[in-house]
Motif scaffolding. Structure first.
Motif, short mmCIF file in Angstrom:
data_model
loop_
_atom_site.label_atom_id
_atom_site.label_comp_id
_atom_site.label_asym_id
_atom_site.label_seq_id
_atom_site.Cartn_x
_atom_site.Cartn_y
_atom_site.Cartn_z
N ARG A 69 0.84 -1.32 -0.01
CA ARG A 69 -0.03 0.08 0.06
C ARG A 69 0.97 1.25 -0.07
NH1 ARG A 69 -2.66 -1.51 4.10
NH2 ARG A 69 -1.81 0.01 5.30
N ALA A 72 2.54 2.09 -3.37
CA ALA A 72 1.61 2.35 -4.09
C ALA A 72 2.01 3.69 -4.86
CB ALA A 72 0.14 2.32 -3.76
N ALA A 217 -4.48 -0.69 -3.49
CA ALA A 217 -3.13 -0.34 -3.98
C ALA A 217 -3.25 -0.03 -5.58
CB ALA A 217 -2.13 -1.78 -3.79
#
Ligand SMILES: NC(=O)c1ccc[n+]([C@@H]2O[C@H](COP(=O)([O-])OP(=O)(O)OC[C@H]3O[C@@H](n4cnc5c(N)ncnc54)[C@H](O)[C@@H]3O)[C@@H](O)[C@H]2O)c1
Ligand SMILES: Nc1ncnc2c1ncn2[C@@H]1O[C@H](COP(=O)(O)OP(=O)(O)OP(=O)(O)O)[C@@H](O)[C@H]1O
Length: 680
Positions: A69, A72, A217
């Motif tokens: 995440r 990302a 993500a």
């Protein structure tokens, strides 16, 4: 316990349609760490692949998803690439995101998505062999790394990146031609519509959580890219405008004087006073060129960005201009000062920070003072009445106070009607454009209060001590006339107290730009467990590097000014306020080896509440404005560009040392007596 969440799978499938299938598959592959889920094995090649990957702990999986995440916004292909190598390690009984992992990851060459896909397929083929070896709970030691890397190299040499197209059988690869890709997607859809088998364990629920994270993500990457492009376009537009304006100004300066005035009259209307001011400033700036000091008016001219600036200025009270200069032992001036402190429309901002003593010299006398007072204190109130009268009658200054104080003054006497205040909190946003100096009457809390009122530039603060400790309040209230006389005359030594700016990014946010903040702190931002009885579990990153997982009562991210406050109580070092840095101080860590850190000023710290956290956490800013952080939420914190300039009684160092001696009784010990045993 809830079963397989079809919706989440659909989200991922949705992503597959628009994004890169191999990437999705590889991310999902992480799920494979959890262990065999036999009901999945018959459906599709990639689900079969999951079943052969050995079992690991969900803690690791959760941590890695957090990393995904977080990554990302970065270079996702690389991160996924790296994760694949991590996967080679096999069982995750002992693995955490330690340095070796990151190091190992960093040496892997970057490839295209196709390459990554090929590599992952190969990794999946070879994984039973590797897991057999690593079943012995091999620690992530240096001796393990070369082996993993060797395997990778062998893989790469045997199956070069482009081999996916020619050497790998499409049936096995599963996604190197569009037909098999379609088949895969079809198979997944079929799987979704299949009735669920009995006996699916709770892990499927966790799997669905994991898939949701993957989908998020992927979404963030796409959206992040789009918003970055939009932002870049906006900056470009601003740059073009600024450039055009500067060219126009340059033309005016080069052209004869009369012509310049014409320009002003045409552009700004009939404002002779303003034109005069403008020209005076231009001349002053020319005088400043080549000198060692920075003139506020130099930048006042350079930084006007609005064509109607003089009109705005006419409405506002004029700010007193001043000059900052640097001195250190044996040196008269400092050629690098422009790198350290600069101006923007006459407000102090730091480009880089300095540990040298800074002195402030007024170029025109200050005209407006804001007085801020600690509430509910009679002694403070009495001093405030007296000081307002003196500043008005003796110093002929304009005075601003908070609405509460204005009421107190009027209740005392209608004489105080001249005192100005604001009715709408929004007016405080432009207060820095009107106020030359702030006087605080109270303790450290009042200085924090003053700083919190200014989300951008802060005028110099003169803190008078009417509290109990008064670490940041070096001025004695009894002598306020002498002090203020000196300060209004200048020059004065100031301490530029750095602040931290914090943003909260909720798990539900679609991009990093969707955040709460900024919240600015002069002391610290604290993340703690609140009323929860569990340990906090805080994953911390510094720029792009994993720092540690704080398991304890919480974490303090402190400025150096705040180093003598809560951070000190939690075992952090005391640091001179002029030292640029961010203190990373755990609160009661449940570990024998967790020592506080001091990080450089330029880093960005990110604290994430991982999904496997047992409870929520709470964040507070200078001890106020508590907010809850749920799993998946993150706090991002970096040095703010707007420091808080506080006047020194003597200088930064003298004031600091006096505070730690007088306020904290630092290293107080009876002196050892002279009589007694001595060296022979
Ligand atoms: N265990 C602790 O030591 C602890 C716990 C909570 C909050 N605090 C501190 O209290 C601050 C809020 O202050 P407040 O006045 O609004 O609350 P408060 O009235 O509870 O005062 C806290 C105490 O901290 C002192 N203090 C504040 N900033 C300081 C600094 N930079 N250096 C040395 N001492 C300092 C104050 O003088 C006061 O005595 C927070 O920013 C936090 O640093 C400390
Ligand atoms: N102008 C203000 N308006 C509202 N609250 C304020 C104001 N000034 C200070 N406070 C709050 O009042 C509290 C007490 O203030 P302060 O810390 O200055 O006094 P103190 O506790 O007597 O002094 P010390 O911190 O030196 O022990 C702090 O929590 C501060 O945030």
């Amino acid at each position: 316990m809830s079963l397989f969440d079809l919706q989440d799978v659909c989200i991922v499938i949705g992503s597959i349609a628009t994004l890169d299938l191999p990437m999705v598959v590889d991310l999902i592959g992480i799920y494979g760490l959890k262990g065999p889920h036999r009901m999945l094995t018959t459906t599709d090649w990639f689900l079969q692949a999951l079943s052969v990957i050995p079992r690991g702990s969900w803690g690791d999986v959760a941590r890695r998803f957090t990393m995904i995440r977080w990554a990302a916004t970065l270079d996702l292909p690389m991160v996924v690439d790296l994760i694949g190598i991590f996967e080679l390690k096999g069982p995750y009984y002992t693995l955490t995101m330690t340095d070796w992992f990151l190091q190992a990851l960093s040496v892997i060459p970057r490839g295209s998505w196709g390459d990554v896909a090929t590599r992952f397929t190969m990794i999946r083929w070879i994984s039973p062999k590797i897991c057999f070896r690593s079943q012995k709970y091999c620690e992530p030691t240096a001796s393990c790394i070369p082996e993993i890397l060797r395997i990778t190299q062998v893989l790469v040499s045997q199956f070069p990146y482009d081999m996916g197209k020619s050497g790998v059988s499409p049936a096995e690869n599963g996604f190197n031609d569009s037909v098999s890709l379609l088949n895969s997607e079809k198979a997944v859809h079929e799987l979704i519509h299949e009735p669920l088998l009995d006996g699916i364990d709770d892990h499927l629920f966790e799997f669905s959580e994991a898939l949701r994270t993957v989908a998020k993500a992927l979404r963030r990457v796409t959206e992040g890219k789009a918003s970055a492009q939009a932002e870049a376009a906006e900056w470009k537009r601003k740059y073009e405008l600024e450039r055009a304006r500067n060219l126009m100004l340059e033309k005016r300066v080069l052209s004869p004087r009369g012509h310049g005035n014409e320009f002003n009259v045409q552009k700004f209307g009939n404002l002779p006073d303003q034109i005069m001011l403008f020209d005076e400033n231009t001349e002053k700036c020319e005088l400043c060129n080549g000198k060692d000091d920075i003139c506020a008016n130099e930048v006042l001219r350079d930084s006007e960005s609005d064509s109607d600036y003089p009109v705005v200025q006419a409405k506002m009270m004029r700010k007193a201009s001043f000059r900052l200069s640097w001195c250190c032992n044996g040196e008269k001036g400092d050629r690098h000062k422009h790198d350290i402190v600069s101006f923007e429309k006459g407000n102090i901002t730091t480009a880089e920070r300095s540990s040298k003593q800074i002195s402030l010299k007024w170029e025109s006398p200050p005209q407006t003072v804001l007085i801020l007072t600690k509430p509910n204190s009679t002694s403070v109130q009495i001093l405030c009445f007296e000081m307002v009268r003196w500043l008005k009658e003796q110093k002929k200054l304009n005075i601003f106070v908070e609405p509460r104080v204005k009421n107190e003054l009027l209740a005392e006497s209608l004489y105080y009607d001249f005192v100005q205040t604001w009715t709408d909190d929004k007016e405080t946003l432009i207060l820095h454009t009107k106020v030359d100096l702030i006087v605080t009457l109270g303790g450290d809390g009042t200085v924090l209060w003053a700083a919190s009122m200014f989300k951008g530039p802060v005028p110099p603060i003169v803190p008078f001590s009417l509290g109990s400790l008064g670490f940041m309040t070096p001025f004695y209230s009894e002598h306020y006339r002498e002090y203020l006389n000196t300060i209004l005359g200048g020059p004065i030594s100031i301490t530029l107290r750095h602040r931290l700016q914090c943003h909260i990014i909720r798990d539900a946010a679609k991009s990093e730009l969707e955040n709460e903040g900024p919240m600015l702190v002069l002391n610290e931002v604290t993340i703690d467990r609140g009323i929860a009885s569990f340990l906090t579990n805080l994953e911390c990153y510094c720029d792009n590097s994993f720092v540690t997982c704080v398991q304890g009562d919480g974490l303090i991210l402190s400025t150096t000014s705040g180093s003598t406050a809560y951070s000190l109580a939690a075992g952090g070092s005391m640091v001179h306020p002029q030292v640029p840095g961010i203190l990373f101080t755990p609160i009661c860590p449940h570990s024998l080896s967790f020592r506080p850190l001091i990080l450089p000023e330029h880093v960005t710290i990110r604290v994430v509440i991982p999904f496997n956290s047992r409870s929520h956490a709470w964040v507070s800013f200078d001890g106020k404005d508590r907010k809850q952080l749920a799993p998946g939420d993150a706090l991002v914190c970096s040095m703010a560009p707007w420091p808080v300039p506080t006047a020194c009684q003597v200088d930064s160092t003298n004031d600091f040392l006096r505070s730690i001696h007088d306020g904290l009784h630092w290293n107080l010990r009876k002196t050892q007596s002279f009589d007694g045993p001595r060296d022979p």
